[in-house]
Design an enzyme around this catalytic site. Structure first.
Site, PDB file in Angstrom:
ATOM      1  N   GLU A   1       0.881  -1.173   0.000  1.00 39.22           N
ATOM      2  CA  GLU A   1       0.000   0.000   0.000  1.00 39.22           C
ATOM      3  C   GLU A   1       0.910   1.211   0.000  1.00 39.22           C
ATOM      4  OE1 GLU A   1      -1.583   3.139   1.117  1.00 39.22           O
ATOM      5  OE2 GLU A   1      -2.409   2.239   2.942  1.00 39.22           O
TER       6      GLU A   1
ATOM      7  N   CYS B   1      -2.253   8.418   3.293  1.00 37.00           N
ATOM      8  CA  CYS B   1      -2.192   7.893   1.930  1.00 37.00           C
ATOM      9  C   CYS B   1      -3.454   8.230   1.154  1.00 37.00           C
ATOM     10  CB  CYS B   1      -1.987   6.372   1.951  1.00 37.00           C
ATOM     11  SG  CYS B   1      -0.438   5.855   2.712  1.00 37.00           S
TER      12      CYS B   1
END
Length: 463
Positions: A231, A265
């Site tokens: 990720e 993120c």
């Protein structure tokens, strides 16, 4: 001689904690113990695994009063928001525990006379979790709890900046009386981490971090045939259609852009607004942004803390300066935020207009409190701009038209499509990305598929 690691607080630049990095003997002991303990753990009934994991969640929540100020000192999260991370931690952990019986159940094809056929979900072995500092409990729990539930052992390598978080996980499992050897918290450098991956003694690596670090993870795993879940961040877009609830969109997008000082993120880093409502949207967005209070995160009045390091703040300052040099306009005067000091980790939030995709601030991940806003003339233009990125983690559409949101969502290259919300992980849904946002899945029942392997049974019982 074992290296001493110092955790430098972004609050005041002083050393907040010191620890010794793991040495070769400690790493070897952890790998051996993890393998030995996992061989027994996988035979435990799922109900017993669930009891241990639930007790660990309870133990972690019992440490809230210590954890919240620790978060502020380690990574700058204002104390008024610190408990929110533990609420998310609990939500994800308890959901993954609850769905484990169904997610890990054997798959049985249509019956065939004379045969018993099914597919079991077998644990992989030892799972290495490499977790970041920005949401240190949330990102780690995405893998740790389901990995244990699936019958694996876990080695956690947490970011140096949040090394106390790894210790909190270890303490929670100790209080839960998790069998010895199943969970290890190791303070490692990059070389040690790569060595563990390349050793062939871990069987899945789940990493959250930068694109370059993700490439290093894949390089270390080359030729080992193990799973690597990545990720790797995003440049998440939002599209505000003309029919959107303007106040709701502004309130949520300001929060989605600046919560955690934009160090997420899935923070909203670029916004496209229908030109018919663009002036009103920008005006309201700027007014709400000016209400943030930048300062010491240990102060209850603070709503915007420092970035993780002065160099991170300097990176965002350069992005803003470069955009202004190319014709962008800054809507926020940093003088309204006295704590904003060049050279420090404290940075005022910034809203940029007259931006283009030729500017780095609209293309490269900022990971800080800055957002660019552009007007668009149509759905097609918005989708083209949203997809004009090397990233694809999440994207949000703000509209009252569900059919339009689903239609547009099908055209966006992203892992998650939101309608009228952003910057949130629903543990019942797969957390995943496309392009340079990574690969693999955590959370949801699909997350269990990346922590297990299929084993087929084809049993003929009539001869």
């Amino acid at each position: 001689m074992t290296e001493i690691v110092q955790l430098i607080s972004p609050v005041d630049g002083r050393v907040y904690a010191e620890r010794r990095r793991a040495d070769a003997a400690q790493i070897e002991q952890a790998l051996v113990a993890a393998e030995t303990a996992q061989a027994q753990w996988k035979r435990r009934p799922l109900s017993e695994r669930a009891a241990f994991c639930s007790a660990a969640v309870d133990a972690m929540l019992a440490m809230k009063d210590e954890i919240v100020p620790e978060l502020a000192w380690q990574m700058g999260r204002p104390v008024r928001f610190g408990a929110g991370e533990l609420r998310g931690f609990e939500e994800r952990a308890r959901h993954m525990i609850a769905i484990a019986p169904e997610a890990l159940a054997a798959i049985e094809p249509a019956p065939v006379a004379g045969f018993q056929r099914y597919i079991k979900r077998e644990p992989l072995g030892t799972v290495l979790v490499v977790a970041p500092w920005n949401y240190p409990y949330l990102t780690a729990v995405n893998t740790i709890i389901p990995a244990l539930m699936a019958g694996n052992s876990v080695i956690l390598k947490h970011a140096t900046q949040t090394l106390l978080v790894g210790e909190r996980f270890a303490e929670a499992f100790r209080r839960a009386h998790l069998p010895e050897g199943l969970f290890h918290n190791l303070l490692l450098d990059h070389q040690q981490t790569a060595m563990i991956i390349a050793s062939g003694r871990v069987h899945q690596v789940n990493f959250t971090g930068s694109v370059d670090a993700g490439k290093a993870m894949e390089a270390a795993a080359m030729g080992r045939f193990l799973g690597v879940g990545l990720e790797l961040g995003g440049k998440d877009p939002a599209y505000v259609r003309a029919d959107a609830n303007l106040e709701h969109a502004v309130e949520n997008l300001v929060d989605g852009s600046f919560f955690n000082s934009g160090q997420s993120c899935c923070a909203v880093e670029r916004i496209y607004v229908d030109k018919k409502i663009y002036p009103a949207f920008v005006e309201r967005f700027v007014d709400l942004t000016r209400q943030y209070v930048l300062g010491n995160p240990l102060d209850e009045a603070t709503t915007l803390g420092p970035l993780i390091t002065p160099s991170a703040a300097e990176f965002v300052r350069r992005q803003i300066a470069d955009a202004l040099a190319q014709g962008a306009r800054a809507m926020i005067d940093p003088k309204g935020f006295p704590a904003d000091t060049p050279g420090s980790a404290y940075l005022a939030p910034q809203v940029l207009v007259d931006v283009t995709h030729q500017m780095a601030v609209m293309r490269e991940e900022s990971f800080g409190p800055v957002v660019g806003i552009m007007p668009v003339a149509s759905d097609d233009e918005a989708i083209a701009l949203m997809n004009d990125s090397e990233f694809g983690l999440s994207a949000s559409i703000w509209t009252q038209d569900l059919v339009a949101a689903e239609r547009l969502g099908n055209e966006i290259a992203t892992g998650t499509v939101f309608m009228n919300r952003c910057d949130y992980l629903d543990p019942a849904l797969a957390w995943t990305g496309v392009k340079n946002s990574g690969r693999g899945v955590t959370l949801s029942r699909l997350g269990y598929e990346h922590l297990t392997r299929a084993k087929s049974f084809h049993l003929r019982h009539e001869i």
